[in-house]
Design a protein around this motif. Structure first.
Motif, PDB file in Angstrom:
ATOM      1  N   UNK A 123       0.772  -1.355   0.123  1.00 36.03           N
ATOM      2  CA  UNK A 123      -0.208   0.127  -0.089  1.00 36.03           C
ATOM      3  C   UNK A 123       0.831   1.203   0.147  1.00 36.03           C
ATOM      4  N   UNK A 124       0.618   2.020  -1.078  1.00 30.92           N
ATOM      5  CA  UNK A 124       1.547   3.362  -1.139  1.00 30.92           C
ATOM      6  C   UNK A 124       0.517   4.611  -1.244  1.00 30.92           C
ATOM      7  N   UNK A 125       0.993   5.612  -0.836  1.00 28.29           N
ATOM      8  CA  UNK A 125       0.511   7.006  -1.083  1.00 28.29           C
ATOM      9  C   UNK A 125       1.297   7.853  -2.080  1.00 28.29           C
ATOM     10  N   UNK A 126       0.658   8.592  -3.107  1.00 28.62           N
ATOM     11  CA  UNK A 126       1.547   9.416  -3.958  1.00 28.62           C
ATOM     12  C   UNK A 126       1.013  10.790  -3.511  1.00 28.62           C
ATOM     13  N   UNK A 127       2.077  11.733  -3.535  1.00 29.78           N
ATOM     14  CA  UNK A 127       1.490  13.221  -3.654  1.00 29.78           C
ATOM     15  C   UNK A 127       1.765  13.715  -4.917  1.00 29.78           C
ATOM     16  N   UNK A 128       0.739  13.818  -5.783  1.00 29.82           N
ATOM     17  CA  UNK A 128       0.896  14.168  -7.120  1.00 29.82           C
ATOM     18  C   UNK A 128       1.553  15.619  -7.253  1.00 29.82           C
ATOM     19  N   UNK A 129       1.134  16.670  -6.377  1.00 28.56           N
ATOM     20  CA  UNK A 129       1.614  18.066  -6.748  1.00 28.56           C
ATOM     21  C   UNK A 129       3.270  18.031  -6.350  1.00 28.56           C
ATOM     22  N   UNK A 130       3.572  17.138  -5.329  1.00 26.27           N
ATOM     23  CA  UNK A 130       5.007  17.354  -4.715  1.00 26.27           C
ATOM     24  C   UNK A 130       5.855  16.296  -5.462  1.00 26.27           C
TER      25      UNK A 130
END
Length: 171
Positions: A123-130
């Motif tokens: 499970x991962x989270x991506x910060x698309x702005x940064x």
């Protein structure tokens, strides 16, 4: 792996049997080396086909929601044909059907698949702005903010294909 080994042995035996039948029907017109050569070539051909088709077969088996975002191709000395066309030995797929979105954050699962090894789901989270990623080993709940509290973010290189694929969920 065991099933592929059994398939290779069965193919070799079946091919040898066909060539032996042809020898019988042609009254030994074929040379003696035809049987083991045909069996060996059939087994080698199947092994090569199996290596090159593994990525397609595995990615289709994952389902339509899992999109391959990165592949790792190898050239290996013990497989000389890979110097002409490298073989895909690993890939990373993004689960686009299981995404949670909050602002510019996309939370999903990555499927880490490798030839001859068991796959892993991370499970991962991506910060698309940064342009960064956080691994969330405990998994996600309905409260994404709480899941990401204290997360260790890793800044990704510009043009990262996995980040780009995950961020298509924002479109």
């Amino acid at each position: 792996m065991l099933l592929e080994f059994i398939a290779v042995i069965a193919l070799g035996g079946g091919t040898a049997g066909i060539v032996m039948l042809l020898q019988k029907l042609t009254r030994n017109a074929l040379p003696r080396w035809a049987t083991p050569t045909a069996a060996g070539l059939a087994m080698l051909g199947f092994a090569i086909w199996s290596e090159y088709s593994w990525f397609d077969r595995t990615s289709v088996a994952l389902g339509p929601d899992k999109v391959a975002a990165a592949t790792i191709e190898r050239k290996q000395i013990w497989r000389p044909w890979t110097f002409f066309a490298p073989v895909t030995t690993r890939f990373i797929a993004v689960d686009m059907g299981k995404t949670q979105i909050k602002d510019s954050i996309v939370a999903t699962d990555l499927y880490l698949m490798s030839r001859w090894q068991e796959g892993a789901i991370v499970p991962v989270a991506f910060d698309c702005k940064q342009g960064r990623r956080a691994d969330v080993f405990k998994g996600f709940t309905d409260d994404l903010d709480a899941d990401l509290a204290g997360a260790s973010w890793i800044t990704l290189e510009e043009g990262d294909t996995i980040l780009a694929q995950a961020c298509t969920a924002l479109d």
